[in-house]
Design a protein around this motif. Structure first.
Motif, PDB file in Angstrom:
ATOM      1  N   LEU A 186       0.833  -1.204   0.000  1.00 17.36           N
ATOM      2  CA  LEU A 186       0.000   0.000   0.000  1.00 17.36           C
ATOM      3  C   LEU A 186       0.869   1.256   0.000  1.00 17.36           C
ATOM      4  CD1 LEU A 186      -2.813  -1.005   2.516  1.00 17.36           C
ATOM      5  CD2 LEU A 186      -2.972  -0.841   0.034  1.00 17.36           C
ATOM      6  N   ALA A 187       1.959   1.230   0.750  1.00 19.25           N
ATOM      7  CA  ALA A 187       2.883   2.364   0.736  1.00 19.25           C
ATOM      8  C   ALA A 187       3.465   2.564  -0.661  1.00 19.25           C
ATOM      9  CB  ALA A 187       3.997   2.143   1.753  1.00 19.25           C
ATOM     10  N   GLY A 188       3.811   1.472  -1.321  1.00 18.92           N
ATOM     11  CA  GLY A 188       4.337   1.573  -2.675  1.00 18.92           C
ATOM     12  C   GLY A 188       3.322   2.104  -3.659  1.00 18.92           C
ATOM     13  N   VAL A 189       2.068   1.681  -3.527  1.00 20.59           N
ATOM     14  CA  VAL A 189       1.014   2.161  -4.427  1.00 20.59           C
ATOM     15  C   VAL A 189       0.826   3.663  -4.277  1.00 20.59           C
ATOM     16  CG1 VAL A 189      -1.468   2.101  -4.868  1.00 20.59           C
ATOM     17  CG2 VAL A 189      -0.210  -0.036  -4.591  1.00 20.59           C
ATOM     18  N   ILE A 190       0.748   4.147  -3.035  1.00 18.82           N
ATOM     19  CA  ILE A 190       0.537   5.582  -2.807  1.00 18.82           C
ATOM     20  C   ILE A 190       1.708   6.392  -3.367  1.00 18.82           C
ATOM     21  CG2 ILE A 190       0.370   7.363  -1.028  1.00 18.82           C
ATOM     22  CD1 ILE A 190      -1.187   5.366   0.670  1.00 18.82           C
ATOM     23  N   GLY A 191       2.931   5.954  -3.092  1.00 19.06           N
ATOM     24  CA  GLY A 191       4.090   6.684  -3.576  1.00 19.06           C
ATOM     25  C   GLY A 191       4.159   6.730  -5.090  1.00 19.06           C
ATOM     26  N   GLU A 192       3.982   5.582  -5.733  1.00 20.62           N
ATOM     27  CA  GLU A 192       4.143   5.536  -7.178  1.00 20.62           C
ATOM     28  C   GLU A 192       2.954   6.121  -7.918  1.00 20.62           C
ATOM     29  OE1 GLU A 192       6.004   2.324  -9.032  1.00 20.62           O
ATOM     30  OE2 GLU A 192       7.000   1.574  -7.228  1.00 20.62           O
TER      31      GLU A 192
END
Length: 424
Positions: A141-147
């Motif tokens: 989820l952190a990766g989705v928000i960042g990217e």
């Protein structure tokens, strides 16, 4: 003499593409399974234990190992042939087909592994898979928000690790797991702040910054562990952990009840965050602005969206979520911190982001798949399969490679992902 000129069509030509990655991947898997079943003949019965200790008693399911294995293998051969037909007819891969294929392939493999009276505890296997998936879901989820905002978050590993360290330290000092969880989120935010500052403000390559941060956090936590935690283990490295909170009625549902609804606070928080991110990304102004700065920052800037501040704050939000995932290591799994205890799970979480197509729900499902693969190595060890132990350790990473290799080429990342924005 009248000359009639044919007017060329202004419509763009339709480009048709064959998608061969999925059938090639499924063919490789089905061939490997066929060789495994042929070279190691299946005998006896396989037992699937459905009972889970709830008030509803369920009998074990006993299946003839050889017949079940080959019947299911034949079905997945037909599904593989279906993907080749779709590719030949220029059809896009059907989403349900690889899901059904994966379930059947795992079922056939477990039937083979449990031959001669081996027992597969269904509820226990699912519970173990969920437990191993929790940090992966937070990291994904952190990766989705960042990217989605245009920043490649390679530093998920560092955010998980510093979150685990901060959680055990503060929880040990205050004897409160909630304080440890807040500290873990702050630790993740600190790593994210450095990533955002260098990649957004100073335009340093995001991949390089992320890799350096992972190495820095690994070295920093390793040094602090040896200098601070190890000599004072009772006072600083003995965390107060979260207890399980069974939800009335829901926890009594057969099989899935104890797996999903007899969990700790961090797992319930994960359910909430997955729902909020999935809804907010596509249904709120926050999600629209986040996606706009990740897809077309110039257009977002022209309508008044502050591109770099939007990216900056969302990277910090992603860091807080990843830090909460790191808290799971020391506030639920084990009450102590050890050096590099995240063991590369941040990179697997990043693979889940790609495999899930930068979609929160799909990335969560991908994280659950990788968690199941990790738990599968433990189950196969208990069942005493003839597979070498070295391959058992490779299993979660092999599944990750197959998943990304088979699907990543069919999806596109946000258009501005990894590209710094310089206002003209």
């Amino acid at each position: 003499m009248m000359v009639v000129l044919e007017r060329e069509s202004l419509e763009p030509a339709l480009v048709r593409t064959r998608h061969f990655k999925l059938p090639i991947t499924l063919t490789a898997v089905v061939v490997l399974l066929g060789l495994l079943f042929a070279l190691s003949p299946v005998t006896g019965q396989s037992v699937f234990r459905i009972g889970d200790g709830t008030s509803v008693a369920l009998d074990d399911v006993r299946l003839p190992s050889a017949a079940t294995t080959w019947v299911v293998w034949t079905i997945i051969v037909l599904l593989t042939a279906w993907t080749w037909v779709d590719a030949g007819l220029y059809r896009r891969p059907r989403l349900w087909l690889p899901i059904v294929y994966a379930l059947l392939a795992v079922f056939a493999f477990l039937t083979w592994a449990a031959q001669d009276g081996g027992v597969v505890p269904v509820a226990g296997t699912l519970a173990g898979a969920l437990s191993l998936s929790v940090p992966l879901v937070y990291g994904a989820l952190a990766g989705v928000i960042g990217e989605r905002g245009g920043v490649v978050n390679i530093a998920i590993e560092g955010q998980l690790l510093l979150g685990a360290f901060a959680a055990v330290l503060l929880s040990s000092v205050t004897h409160s797991p909630f304080v440890g969880l807040i500290g873990a989120m702050i630790g993740g935010v600190l790593v994210a702040f450095v990533l955002a500052a260098f990649s957004i403000r100073y335009l340093v390559d995001q991949i390089i910054v992320g890799v350096v941060l992972n190495v820095l956090v690994s070295g920093l936590t390793g040094f602090l562990y040896g200098a601070l935690l190890a000599p004072n283990e009772a006072a600083l490295n003995s965390a107060a952990t979260f207890d399980k909170w069974p939800i009335p009625l829901l926890a009594d549902i057969p099989v899935l009840g104890p797996v999903l609804f007899n969990q700790t606070f961090i797992v319930y928080l994960m359910y909430v965050i997955v729902a909020l991110v999935s809804w907010g990304l596509y249904r709120t102004r926050w999600g629209l602005r986040l996606r706009s700065v990740g897809e077309h920052p110039q257009a977002a800037d022209t309508v008044g969206i502050r591109v770099n501040p939007t990216r900056f704050w969302n990277v910090l939000l992603a860091g807080a979520i990843a830090g909460a995932g790191g808290a799971y290591f020391t506030l639920v799994s084990v009450p102590q911190f050890t050096k590099d205890m995240t063991a590369g799970l941040g990179f697997i979480a990043l693979a889940a982001v790609i495999f899930g197509g930068w979609n929160p729900i799909r990335a969560t499902l991908a994280a659950l798949l990788f968690g199941f693969a990790t738990n599968l190595q433990n189950l196969l060890t208990v069942l005493k399969t003839p597979i070498p132990s070295e391959f058992m350790l490779m299993l979660p990473y092999v599944v990750t490679i197959l998943a990304v290799a088979g699907f990543a080429g069919q999806i596109k990342s946000p258009a501005a992902d990894g590209k710094p924005y310089i206002k003209a």
